[in-house]
Design a protein around this motif. Structure first.
Motif, PDB file in Angstrom:
ATOM      1  N   MET A 373       0.843  -1.200   0.000  1.00  0.00           N
ATOM      2  CA  MET A 373       0.000   0.000   0.000  1.00  0.00           C
ATOM      3  C   MET A 373       0.878   1.250   0.000  1.00  0.00           C
ATOM      4  SD  MET A 373      -3.015   1.060   2.631  1.00  0.00           S
ATOM      5  CE  MET A 373      -3.924   2.572   2.429  1.00  0.00           C
ATOM      6  N   LEU A 374       0.592   2.120  -0.964  1.00  0.00           N
ATOM      7  CA  LEU A 374       1.352   3.354  -1.121  1.00  0.00           C
ATOM      8  C   LEU A 374       0.408   4.519  -0.842  1.00  0.00           C
ATOM      9  CD1 LEU A 374       4.258   3.113  -2.247  1.00  0.00           C
ATOM     10  CD2 LEU A 374       3.394   3.987  -4.426  1.00  0.00           C
ATOM     11  N   VAL A 375       0.800   5.402   0.073  1.00  0.00           N
ATOM     12  CA  VAL A 375       0.010   6.613   0.305  1.00  0.00           C
ATOM     13  C   VAL A 375       0.870   7.798  -0.103  1.00  0.00           C
ATOM     14  CG1 VAL A 375      -1.369   7.936   1.944  1.00  0.00           C
ATOM     15  CG2 VAL A 375      -1.097   5.460   2.257  1.00  0.00           C
ATOM     16  N   VAL A 376       0.380   8.556  -1.092  1.00  0.00           N
ATOM     17  CA  VAL A 376       1.166   9.648  -1.658  1.00  0.00           C
ATOM     18  C   VAL A 376       0.362  10.944  -1.548  1.00  0.00           C
ATOM     19  CG1 VAL A 376       2.457  10.447  -3.661  1.00  0.00           C
ATOM     20  CG2 VAL A 376       2.152   7.992  -3.289  1.00  0.00           C
ATOM     21  N   PRO A 377       0.716  11.806  -0.602  1.00  0.00           N
ATOM     22  CA  PRO A 377      -0.042  13.056  -0.475  1.00  0.00           C
ATOM     23  C   PRO A 377       0.043  13.878  -1.754  1.00  0.00           C
ATOM     24  CG  PRO A 377       1.968  13.109   0.863  1.00  0.00           C
ATOM     25  CD  PRO A 377       1.851  11.723   0.328  1.00  0.00           C
ATOM     26  N   GLY A 378      -1.028  14.630  -2.035  1.00  0.00           N
ATOM     27  CA  GLY A 378      -1.109  15.369  -3.291  1.00  0.00           C
ATOM     28  C   GLY A 378      -0.203  16.575  -3.361  1.00  0.00           C
ATOM     29  N   SER A 379       0.264  17.059  -2.217  1.00  0.00           N
ATOM     30  CA  SER A 379       1.128  18.238  -2.219  1.00  0.00           C
ATOM     31  C   SER A 379       1.922  18.272  -0.922  1.00  0.00           C
ATOM     32  CB  SER A 379       0.294  19.515  -2.335  1.00  0.00           C
ATOM     33  OG  SER A 379      -0.440  19.701  -1.133  1.00  0.00           O
ATOM     34  N   THR A 393       1.604   8.390  10.725  1.00  0.00           N
ATOM     35  CA  THR A 393       1.896   7.284  11.650  1.00  0.00           C
ATOM     36  C   THR A 393       0.793   6.227  11.598  1.00  0.00           C
ATOM     37  OG1 THR A 393       0.958   8.588  13.456  1.00  0.00           O
ATOM     38  CG2 THR A 393       3.345   8.611  13.255  1.00  0.00           C
ATOM     39  N   VAL A 394      -0.442   6.666  11.334  1.00  0.00           N
ATOM     40  CA  VAL A 394      -1.525   5.689  11.165  1.00  0.00           C
ATOM     41  C   VAL A 394      -1.224   4.785   9.964  1.00  0.00           C
ATOM     42  CG1 VAL A 394      -3.986   5.367  10.637  1.00  0.00           C
ATOM     43  CG2 VAL A 394      -3.255   7.214  12.185  1.00  0.00           C
ATOM     44  N   PHE A 395      -0.822   5.414   8.857  1.00  0.00           N
ATOM     45  CA  PHE A 395      -0.549   4.630   7.640  1.00  0.00           C
ATOM     46  C   PHE A 395       0.639   3.690   7.852  1.00  0.00           C
ATOM     47  CE2 PHE A 395      -2.601   8.448   5.540  1.00  0.00           C
ATOM     48  CZ  PHE A 395      -3.778   7.780   5.234  1.00  0.00           C
ATOM     49  N   ILE A 396       1.688   4.244   8.451  1.00  0.00           N
ATOM     50  CA  ILE A 396       2.892   3.424   8.625  1.00  0.00           C
ATOM     51  C   ILE A 396       2.615   2.279   9.604  1.00  0.00           C
ATOM     52  CG2 ILE A 396       5.273   3.460   9.501  1.00  0.00           C
ATOM     53  CD1 ILE A 396       5.348   6.421   8.329  1.00  0.00           C
ATOM     54  N   ALA A 397       1.879   2.583  10.685  1.00  0.00           N
ATOM     55  CA  ALA A 397       1.553   1.530  11.654  1.00  0.00           C
ATOM     56  C   ALA A 397       0.703   0.434  11.014  1.00  0.00           C
ATOM     57  CB  ALA A 397       0.813   2.139  12.857  1.00  0.00           C
ATOM     58  N   ALA A 398      -0.096   0.822  10.047  1.00  0.00           N
ATOM     59  CA  ALA A 398      -0.953  -0.168   9.373  1.00  0.00           C
ATOM     60  C   ALA A 398      -0.172  -1.006   8.365  1.00  0.00           C
ATOM     61  CB  ALA A 398      -2.110   0.538   8.670  1.00  0.00           C
ATOM     62  N   GLY A 399       1.051  -0.542   8.050  1.00  0.00           N
ATOM     63  CA  GLY A 399       1.872  -1.313   7.117  1.00  0.00           C
ATOM     64  C   GLY A 399       1.993  -0.686   5.740  1.00  0.00           C
ATOM     65  N   GLU A 401       3.243   2.427   2.946  1.00  0.00           N
ATOM     66  CA  GLU A 401       4.383   3.312   2.707  1.00  0.00           C
ATOM     67  C   GLU A 401       3.874   4.743   2.590  1.00  0.00           C
ATOM     68  OE1 GLU A 401       6.939   1.956  -0.608  1.00  0.00           O
ATOM     69  OE2 GLU A 401       5.809   0.086  -0.492  1.00  0.00           O
ATOM     70  N   TRP A 402       4.553   5.669   3.238  1.00  0.00           N
ATOM     71  CA  TRP A 402       4.192   7.092   3.221  1.00  0.00           C
ATOM     72  C   TRP A 402       5.228   7.813   2.379  1.00  0.00           C
ATOM     73  CZ3 TRP A 402       0.440  10.388   3.956  1.00  0.00           C
ATOM     74  CH2 TRP A 402       0.687  11.724   4.301  1.00  0.00           C
ATOM     75  N   ARG A 403       4.799   8.363   1.258  1.00  0.00           N
ATOM     76  CA  ARG A 403       5.735   8.924   0.282  1.00  0.00           C
ATOM     77  C   ARG A 403       5.687  10.450   0.236  1.00  0.00           C
ATOM     78  NH1 ARG A 403       7.705   5.358  -3.668  1.00  0.00           N
ATOM     79  NH2 ARG A 403       7.921   3.299  -2.735  1.00  0.00           N
ATOM     80  N   ILE A 404       6.556  11.024  -0.566  1.00  0.00           N
ATOM     81  CA  ILE A 404       6.507  12.466  -0.787  1.00  0.00           C
ATOM     82  C   ILE A 404       5.655  12.746  -2.033  1.00  0.00           C
ATOM     83  CG2 ILE A 404       8.692  12.873   0.416  1.00  0.00           C
ATOM     84  CD1 ILE A 404      10.017  13.300  -2.288  1.00  0.00           C
ATOM     85  N   PRO A 405       5.108  13.976  -2.141  1.00  0.00           N
ATOM     86  CA  PRO A 405       4.073  14.243  -3.141  1.00  0.00           C
ATOM     87  C   PRO A 405       4.496  14.030  -4.600  1.00  0.00           C
ATOM     88  CG  PRO A 405       4.132  15.983  -1.503  1.00  0.00           C
ATOM     89  CD  PRO A 405       5.325  15.120  -1.245  1.00  0.00           C
TER      90      PRO A 405
END
Ligand code: SF4
Lengths: 487, 197
Positions: A373-379, A393-399, A401-405
């Motif tokens: 799972m990739l979460v990529v903020p729009g900006s 931290t919610v996303f990372i704890a769930a497993g 990836e938290w990316r840059i925009p």
């Protein structure tokens, strides 16, 4: 009394430099020109080859988003570009902007973001404007009552050189969504339902105005999601009349007028709404209360249906080809096949309320082992706000990836790809064959659906999880964006 | 701008599937180029090549002589999707000079016309006949606005008049737009008071 006008008529008329004739198109003035690295290099070359300069750099804003990596720079400052050519393209925009005096939200900028996320959040996009960009999802900005549409690279050159476009006026289509949306149903579900109703090419030749109680009930982000996908029905643009929601959302943003000037501007914006009795070339009505969470089953965005409903029998060879590509069987639901990838982001669903909706599902849960799972903020602004709320931290704890925009897996040209044969649930806007990588199979859905599917490992109606989540009850009781209160 | 487009006679290539989108015509990973040239090798890339890059011999686009089949006959809603002008650039570089369909997407049409690729919309019956006779020579006469083939009656088609004239003359429309600069300046004085930033 003059003839009643539509919102689209009013904005069009305000920007007409020369009217069209049978032999020649009209000349339409462009208030705001947004530029990114992929569709602009040839346009800059075109005007330079003619010895021309950028006529209004003060109305031109650029960002880096499509071919940019979403992993951070290394210790030596180098970025993990997918190819040297991608890096060269980014440098080309940096050079073009420097040479022509254009403000670029580049790597060092706190403003950088996907072009259609960035424009509104800086207050560059405002009601009544004309906004263009070399990108078909420019319709996003229509959520503010702007006339916003995508153009090709030759036209990017025209706007750079003259701040105008040659245009013939499209027809007007009003899509009215009546009623109140059910809990757990978002702007994305409305967009997929509208496109399914219109058909993939059903909006060709039209500018859509979205109206009705369900549309007025959406927050600005939900309205942007809806307008964003107008092109997926073939329409050039989608628009929503400015109202109190619009005015409050824009108030205080960096580039909007301040104080009394803002109130004056806002009073003008409210006059843009379609007049009673305005005539549309076509009208379509949907019952918003009947819309449930939607997902696509085919390889065009109109091939969508309520989650859990059976895949329809193919009506054409193209349908059969789509089902074969997706690996789905007519008559069966799409909720049983294992999901490999979940992507949350893009100019459709990469804004703060989208991330909140996903986080509301994921809080205290883990995504199914084996799902990426990739979460990529729009900006960058979305990233800052999300991190301030602890969503990362919610996303990372769930497993996840938290990316840059960046555009990332929406268009898969920066190295973020879905593998061949893999099934992805994506909050982006296109499920074309290969859109997310060669052989990738894409299901389009809302952020809440994507998050729920990541947890379950199969396509899942998010209401299953949201019913267990106290926040959902609070949020819906207050009729605020899903999960907005205390996430 | 390309050479003037007046009359084209050629055999056709038929790709009958509907909704051929711009990601099929030119996948996004080939958009990192900064020039207009050389995209023909990537036209319909994922239809033509295996994942490892070897050409698929059964792919029709690898078997034809593009200099012989310069007219693409495609299913409805051709060119839908993205605004990428790389799509007509790729088709032109591959060898096509015209596309015939029952429906062609708006932005694709606009982009094609600016690059000398002629988009032609025809009725369903004409399209069915064209699709059923892939090798038959077809003449697209832009001056007359007619599609002619074999001993069928000529089929009229329309192209936006200004774009048509630009194609016939082989001129780029930017020059016409530039002639409006005085009017644009006057408009800015009169109507555009509010700065963007
Ligand atoms: S997020 Fe996707 S649709 Fe939006 S601008 Fe980027 S590539 Fe285009």
């Amino acid at each position: 009394m003059s003839r009643p006008e539509t919102l689209f008529d009013k904005v069009w008329n305000r920007h007409q430099v020369a009217a069209e004739t049978p032999a020649t198109p009209g000349v339409l003035y462009v208030d705001l020109h947004l530029v990114h690295e992929v569709t602009s290099p040839q346009a800059f070359s075109d005007i330079e080859a003619r010895g021309l300069t950028v006529r209004r750099p003060d109305r031109t804003f650029a960002t880096l988003d499509h071919s940019t990596p979403t992993l951070p720079a290394g210790a030596d400052g180098s970025r993990p570009y997918v190819t040297a050519q991608a890096e060269a393209q980014v440098h080309r925009l940096e050079q073009n902007c420097a040479r022509h005096g254009i403000v670029l939200a580049g790597w060092d900028s706190d403003d950088r973001g996907v072009v259609h996320v960035m424009g509104p959040e800086l207050g560059l996009t405002r009601p009544g404007m004309t906004v263009v960009c070399g990108d078909s999802h420019t319709a996003t900005h229509g959520a503010f009552g702007a006339l916003a549409f995508g153009i090709g690279t030759s036209e990017v050159g025209h706007v750079l050189a003259t701040q105008c476009l040659m245009q013939r006026k499209p027809k007007a289509l009003r899509v009215t969504v009546d009623g109140t949306l059910q809990r757990g149903v978002s702007g994305k579900d409305v967009a997929l339902a509208v496109i399914a109703a219109l058909g993939f090419g059903g909006g060709t030749g039209f500018v859509i105005e979205y109206a009705g109680e369900a549309v007025r009930g959406l927050d600005m982000e939900g309205r942007m999601t809806l307008c964003n996908m107008s092109i997926e029905a073939g329409a050039r643009a989608g628009m929503i009349a400015p109202d109190a929601t619009t005015i409050e959302w824009l108030r205080g943003r960096r580039h909007v007028p301040e104080g009394a000037a803002y109130e004056t501007a806002a009073a003008d914006w409210l006059t843009l709404a379609s007049d009673p009795g305005a005539v549309f070339d076509r009208e379509v009505r949907l019952d918003g209360a009947a819309i449930t969470p939607m997902a696509t089953w085919g390889t065009t965005p109109d091939a969508g249906a309520p989650i859990g409903s059976p895949v329809p029998q193919p009506g054409s060879d193209s349908d059969r080809k789509a089902l074969a590509y997706m690996g789905f069987t007519a008559g069966e639901a799409t909720t049983t096949q294992p999901v490999n990838v979940v992507f949350i982001g893009s100019c459709t669903n990469g804004r703060l309320p989208d991330l909140r909706a996903a986080a509301a599902v994921l809080r205290g849960r883990r995504i199914k082992p084996g799902v990426r799972m990739l979460v990529v903020p729009g900006s960058e602004a979305v990233r800052r706000e999300a991190e301030a709320e602890g969503l990362d931290t919610v996303f990372i704890a769930a497993g996840a990836e938290w990316r840059i925009p960046g555009c990332s897996m929406c268009i898969a040209m920066n190295g973020d790809v879905v593998g061949a044969g893999q099934l992805a649930i994506s909050t982006s806007n296109r499920n074309f064959e290969g859109r997310q990588g060669k052989g990738a199979r894409t299901i389009l859905a809302s952020p809440a659906t994507a998050a729920a599917s990541a947890v379950a490992g199969v396509l899942t109606d998010p209401r299953v999880y949201l019913q267990e989540t106290a926040i959902f009850k609070q949020a819906s009781a207050a009729r605020a964006p899903l999960g907005a209160q205390n996430v | 701008m390309s050479d003037p487009f007046k009359v084209l006679t050629s055999r056709t290539l038929v790709l009958s599937q509907t909704n051929i989108d711009t990601d099929q015509i030119i996948p996004a990973r080939f958009l990192t180029t900064t020039s207009r040239e050389g995209l023909g090798v990537h036209a319909f890339h994922d239809w033509r090549y295996e994942t490892d890059g070897t050409p698929r011999p059964e792919a029709v686009l690898n078997r034809i002589d593009p200099s012989e089949q310069r007219i693409l006959v495609a299913g409805a809603n051709f060119g839908c999707g993205s605004s990428r002008e790389h799509a007509p650039w790729a088709l032109l570089d591959y060898g096509f000079r015209a596309v015939i369909s029952t429906g062609i997407a708006d932005i694709f049409t606009s982009n094609a016309l600016k690059n000398g690729l002629l988009p032609v919309e025809v009725d369903a019956a004409t399209w069915e006949d064209l699709a059923a006779n892939p090798d038959q020579p077809v003449t697209l006469d832009l001056e007359a606005g007619e599609l002619r083939r074999g001993n069928h009656a000529a089929v009229p088609f329309t192209v936006e008049p200004f774009a048509r004239q630009c194609l016939l003359d082989g001129v780029d429309p930017l020059g016409w737009l530039q002639k409006h600069l005085a009017a644009i300046e006057a408009f800015e004085h009169q109507s555009v008071s509010e700065p963007v930033a």
